[in-house]
Write a protein that holds these residues in place. Structure first.
Motif, PDB file in Angstrom:
ATOM      1  N   GLU A 139       0.836  -1.198   0.000  1.00  0.00           N
ATOM      2  CA  GLU A 139       0.000   0.000   0.000  1.00  0.00           C
ATOM      3  C   GLU A 139       0.876   1.256   0.000  1.00  0.00           C
ATOM      4  O   GLU A 139       2.073   1.208   0.288  1.00  0.00           O
ATOM      5  N   THR A 140       0.250   2.393  -0.304  1.00  0.00           N
ATOM      6  CA  THR A 140       0.953   3.666  -0.306  1.00  0.00           C
ATOM      7  C   THR A 140       0.610   4.439   0.963  1.00  0.00           C
ATOM      8  O   THR A 140      -0.567   4.704   1.239  1.00  0.00           O
ATOM      9  N   LEU A 141       1.635   4.775   1.715  1.00  0.00           N
ATOM     10  CA  LEU A 141       1.493   5.528   2.966  1.00  0.00           C
ATOM     11  C   LEU A 141       1.955   6.955   2.735  1.00  0.00           C
ATOM     12  O   LEU A 141       3.096   7.182   2.308  1.00  0.00           O
ATOM     13  N   LEU A 142       1.091   7.917   3.025  1.00  0.00           N
ATOM     14  CA  LEU A 142       1.428   9.335   2.949  1.00  0.00           C
ATOM     15  C   LEU A 142       1.688   9.841   4.366  1.00  0.00           C
ATOM     16  O   LEU A 142       0.817   9.751   5.238  1.00  0.00           O
ATOM     17  N   VAL A 143       2.895  10.354   4.603  1.00  0.00           N
ATOM     18  CA  VAL A 143       3.269  10.849   5.928  1.00  0.00           C
ATOM     19  C   VAL A 143       3.419  12.359   5.872  1.00  0.00           C
ATOM     20  O   VAL A 143       4.290  12.887   5.170  1.00  0.00           O
ATOM     21  N   LEU A 144       2.589  13.075   6.610  1.00  0.00           N
ATOM     22  CA  LEU A 144       2.716  14.531   6.747  1.00  0.00           C
ATOM     23  C   LEU A 144       3.679  14.828   7.900  1.00  0.00           C
ATOM     24  O   LEU A 144       3.784  14.052   8.850  1.00  0.00           O
ATOM     25  N   GLY A 145       4.384  15.963   7.820  1.00  0.00           N
ATOM     26  CA  GLY A 145       5.355  16.287   8.862  1.00  0.00           C
ATOM     27  C   GLY A 145       6.400  15.195   8.986  1.00  0.00           C
ATOM     28  O   GLY A 145       6.780  14.780  10.086  1.00  0.00           O
ATOM     29  N   ALA A 146       6.905  14.739   7.828  1.00  0.00           N
ATOM     30  CA  ALA A 146       7.700  13.508   7.782  1.00  0.00           C
ATOM     31  C   ALA A 146       9.101  13.626   8.356  1.00  0.00           C
ATOM     32  O   ALA A 146       9.801  12.618   8.456  1.00  0.00           O
ATOM     33  N   ALA A 147       9.551  14.827   8.721  1.00  0.00           N
ATOM     34  CA  ALA A 147      10.863  14.967   9.349  1.00  0.00           C
ATOM     35  C   ALA A 147      10.753  15.254  10.840  1.00  0.00           C
ATOM     36  O   ALA A 147      11.765  15.437  11.516  1.00  0.00           O
ATOM     37  N   GLY A 148       9.540  15.278  11.366  1.00  0.00           N
ATOM     38  CA  GLY A 148       9.330  15.580  12.775  1.00  0.00           C
ATOM     39  C   GLY A 148       9.509  14.373  13.671  1.00  0.00           C
ATOM     40  O   GLY A 148       9.852  13.276  13.220  1.00  0.00           O
ATOM     41  N   GLY A 149       9.239  14.564  14.963  1.00  0.00           N
ATOM     42  CA  GLY A 149       9.486  13.525  15.943  1.00  0.00           C
ATOM     43  C   GLY A 149       8.756  12.228  15.670  1.00  0.00           C
ATOM     44  O   GLY A 149       9.343  11.147  15.721  1.00  0.00           O
ATOM     45  N   VAL A 150       7.447  12.292  15.378  1.00  0.00           N
ATOM     46  CA  VAL A 150       6.706  11.081  15.068  1.00  0.00           C
ATOM     47  C   VAL A 150       6.680  10.808  13.573  1.00  0.00           C
ATOM     48  O   VAL A 150       6.673   9.656  13.144  1.00  0.00           O
ATOM     49  N   GLY A 151       6.656  11.844  12.753  1.00  0.00           N
ATOM     50  CA  GLY A 151       6.580  11.651  11.310  1.00  0.00           C
ATOM     51  C   GLY A 151       7.736  10.840  10.756  1.00  0.00           C
ATOM     52  O   GLY A 151       7.550   9.963   9.907  1.00  0.00           O
ATOM     53  N   LEU A 152       8.934  11.108  11.246  1.00  0.00           N
ATOM     54  CA  LEU A 152      10.107  10.395  10.747  1.00  0.00           C
ATOM     55  C   LEU A 152      10.041   8.912  11.118  1.00  0.00           C
ATOM     56  O   LEU A 152      10.436   8.050  10.332  1.00  0.00           O
ATOM     57  N   THR A 153       9.505   8.615  12.295  1.00  0.00           N
ATOM     58  CA  THR A 153       9.361   7.210  12.674  1.00  0.00           C
ATOM     59  C   THR A 153       8.298   6.525  11.824  1.00  0.00           C
ATOM     60  O   THR A 153       8.404   5.325  11.540  1.00  0.00           O
ATOM     61  N   ALA A 154       7.265   7.269  11.407  1.00  0.00           N
ATOM     62  CA  ALA A 154       6.241   6.677  10.539  1.00  0.00           C
ATOM     63  C   ALA A 154       6.833   6.281   9.193  1.00  0.00           C
ATOM     64  O   ALA A 154       6.439   5.273   8.599  1.00  0.00           O
ATOM     65  N   VAL A 155       7.777   7.080   8.690  1.00  0.00           N
ATOM     66  CA  VAL A 155       8.460   6.722   7.448  1.00  0.00           C
ATOM     67  C   VAL A 155       9.189   5.390   7.628  1.00  0.00           C
ATOM     68  O   VAL A 155       9.052   4.465   6.809  1.00  0.00           O
TER      69      VAL A 155
END
Length: 319
Positions: A139-155
């Motif tokens: 699937e395709t995951l879109l991560v907003l705020g992808a360099a932040g504290g939680v966003g980077l972990t979501a990547v």
């Protein structure tokens, strides 16, 4: 000992000095080696977080430290054990008391500063993507705020689960950090139209949103049918109003997620999630990013790094 405390919501937090705390029943005393900061600390300092205690209280939701004292009827973790714990408060200090049952031994392969900022950020992304969104391989995951504290972990977590990851962040420097974490596609929220860019890449099956505001609206417009949108937070300051007609027409699900809330009704889900994450880290699947390490007497500056969005990944304070 010194601690960085909120004494009143209309005043800036400040360093105070007082006697070492004494652990009560079911508690341990830790010598704190590092405290990981979270966006929630900014909200708590203003009294706007959902679990804000009454002043005075010490900021700092998660720590890594060494057990140096036991309360009544406590024998584990043993004195000298290095542990990580989510206490909700009390971390921005040289010492602190925390529930013994919530302390998790830290493997030797994980340094103090990494362990201090690991639980909330990685735990949030892992449980949100596995339990709440049901992210599937391919699937395709879109991560907003992808360099932040939680966003980077979501990547990172999304890639570990086999997803194609689209990272949205502000500026080339932050996007480079998201790319290093495994993002397949990059969108600059300062210059690109998020909705058009995501649709050009085939749309999103899962959206991970710690930002809110206009970014939420743009992401919703780029969702595929049966997409799941995970509401993590509102770092932009804007709480979006969700147009139910779009949910209906495209069979979209909007999912709320609050990691700390599981402590009250399903702590085992957190325990199982963190056990898997620790195993992933030991296997080299996760490479936590700490952009700033700051001493306790500069805790106000550390919070400002997050408030001004000058940090990436985690900011860690080291007493």
């Amino acid at each position: 000992m010194r601690a960085f405390q909120v004494t009143a919501f209309d005043e800036n937090p400040r360093l105070v000095t007082f006697d070492d705390p004494t652990p009560g029943t079911g508690e341990v005393l830790l010598e704190i080696a590092a405290c990981g900061l979270n966006f929630a600390d900014l909200l708590m300092a203003k009294g706007t977080y959902q679990d804000t205690p009454k002043p005075p209280f010490t900021l700092g939701m998660e720590v890594c430290g060494t057990v140096i004292g036991h309360g009544p009827d406590v024998s584990e973790p043993a004195i000298g054990t290095r542990v990580a714990v989510f206490g909700g408060q009390g971390g921005l200090a040289e010492k602190g008391v925390f529930p013994a049952a919530m302390c998790r031994p830290v493997p030797d392969t994980m340094p103090d500063d990494i362990a201090a900022g690991f639980m909330v950020a990685y735990g949030t992304s892992h449980l949100a993507l596995t339990r709440r969104a049901g992210l599937q391989k391919g699937e395709t995951l879109l991560v907003l705020g992808a360099a932040g504290g939680v966003g980077l972990t979501a990547v990172e977590v999304g890639k570990a689960m086999g997803a194609t990851v689209i990272a949205v962040a502000r500026g080339a420097a932050k996007l480079a950090i998201a790319q290093a974490a495994g993002a397949d596609h990059l969108i600059d929220s300062d210059t690109d139209d998020i909705k058009s860019a995501v649709k050009a890449l085939g749309g999103a099956d899962v959206v991970y949103d710690p930002v809110g505001g206009d970014a939420f609206k743009a992401a919703l417009g780029a969702c595929n049918r049966e997409a799941r949108v995970i509401v993590i937070g509102f770092a932009s300051g804007g709480v979006p109003q969700i147009p139910a007609n779009i949910l209906l027409v495209k069979n979209i699900t909007v999912v709320g997620f609050y990691w700390g809330g599981y402590l009250a009704f399903n702590a085992q889900a957190l325990t199982d999630s963190l056990a898997e994450l620790m195993a992933w880290h030991a296997a080299g699947k996760l490479k936590p990013h700490v952009s700033h390490r700051v001493p306790l007497d500069q805790a106000a500056d550390a919070l400002e790094l997050m408030r001004s969005r000058k940090s990436t990944g985690k900011v860690v304070v080291t007493p």
